[in-house]
Design an enzyme around this catalytic site. Sequence first.
Site, mmCIF file in Angstrom:
data_model
loop_
_atom_site.group_PDB
_atom_site.id
_atom_site.type_symbol
_atom_site.label_atom_id
_atom_site.label_comp_id
_atom_site.label_asym_id
_atom_site.label_seq_id
_atom_site.Cartn_x
_atom_site.Cartn_y
_atom_site.Cartn_z
ATOM 1 N N GLU A 111 39.061 -54.347 48.187
ATOM 2 C CA GLU A 111 38.279 -53.987 47.002
ATOM 3 C C GLU A 111 36.910 -54.650 47.043
ATOM 4 O OE1 GLU A 111 38.199 -51.966 44.628
ATOM 5 O OE2 GLU A 111 39.832 -52.163 43.208
ATOM 6 N N ASP A 112 35.898 -53.950 46.547
ATOM 7 C CA ASP A 112 34.577 -54.567 46.482
ATOM 8 C C ASP A 112 34.528 -55.649 45.414
ATOM 9 O OD1 ASP A 112 34.922 -52.611 44.565
ATOM 10 O OD2 ASP A 112 32.859 -51.895 44.612
ATOM 11 N N PHE A 164 26.063 -58.202 35.728
ATOM 12 C CA PHE A 164 26.209 -56.829 36.213
ATOM 13 C C PHE A 164 25.596 -56.751 37.611
ATOM 14 C CE2 PHE A 164 25.567 -52.377 36.822
ATOM 15 C CZ PHE A 164 26.650 -51.804 36.183
HETATM 16 C C1 PRP Z 1 35.198 -50.829 40.444
HETATM 17 C C2 PRP Z 1 35.690 -51.523 41.706
HETATM 18 C C3 PRP Z 1 37.145 -51.719 41.452
HETATM 19 C C4 PRP Z 1 37.237 -51.822 39.941
HETATM 20 C C5 PRP Z 1 37.464 -53.234 39.556
HETATM 21 O O1 PRP Z 1 35.408 -49.474 40.593
HETATM 22 O O2 PRP Z 1 35.442 -50.772 42.859
HETATM 23 O O3 PRP Z 1 37.926 -50.642 41.922
HETATM 24 O O4 PRP Z 1 36.008 -51.353 39.403
HETATM 25 O O5 PRP Z 1 37.421 -53.385 38.155
HETATM 26 P P1 PRP Z 1 38.637 -53.943 37.325
HETATM 27 O O6 PRP Z 1 39.084 -55.213 37.986
HETATM 28 O O7 PRP Z 1 38.012 -54.183 35.971
HETATM 29 O O8 PRP Z 1 39.719 -52.911 37.268
HETATM 30 P P2 PRP Z 1 34.741 -48.376 39.641
HETATM 31 O O9 PRP Z 1 35.721 -48.003 38.551
HETATM 32 O O10 PRP Z 1 33.409 -48.875 39.163
HETATM 33 O O11 PRP Z 1 34.596 -47.126 40.607
HETATM 34 P P3 PRP Z 1 33.729 -47.016 41.972
HETATM 35 O O12 PRP Z 1 34.408 -47.878 43.002
HETATM 36 O O13 PRP Z 1 33.800 -45.567 42.328
HETATM 37 O O14 PRP Z 1 32.342 -47.484 41.674
#
Ligand code: PRP
Length: 198
Positions: A111-112, A164
Amino acid sequence: MPKREKAVQQSRRMPREQVRVLITGGRIQKRIQALAMEIRKDFPGESLHLVSVLKGGVFFLTDLARNIPGEVSFDFIAVSSYGQKTHSSGQVRLTRDLDSSIEGKTVIVVEDILDTGMTLQYLLRLFEQRKPKHLRVAVLLDKPERRIAAVHADYVGFSIPNEFVVGYGLDYAERYRNLPYVGVLLLGPGLKKKPAED
Ligand code: PRP
């Protein structure tokens, strides 16, 4: 030039958004090399199956995969969130499943960012039911202050403050994902930090 016209021209030239570098591309790459070696050391000689969450995790997955010696395969999954992830009632829904079974495999979820933890909690529950041999989590960025769900990552690139952030896969309205570094987004004519919570 009339005053009003000049003011309009100036406001057009004024940047509405800026990104202040938080973690340089060089530091990201060095840290990923170290994480890759750590993962390989924990599972010597094993085939590793990296599973990334679209879209943000893609850059981290590809760089991590390139730095892990030995056998590596990967797959992708996509989820979306109902409502605000900032509340524990936030619901995560599967929108694209993996292509192949993870049964008996050594799976690393890549995960990023680990933010509230709602996405990871959903994924770990889902993957555990599929009986992998091992299930581990690698995140590039961890924002511990924002955690709602009781989840943790086994491999963490950087722990960051509650800001952010964009770049290296992370977006603001689908932009900035392609930046090679991670930065804090500044918004508006005064270029203030965008609040972390949407
Ligand atoms: C981001 C990120 C994770 C998630 C983490 O995805 O890539 O999957 O949020 O957040 P959390 O710990 O609050 O659940 P996002 O929903 O922004 O989609 P994306 O990867 O397509 O940008």
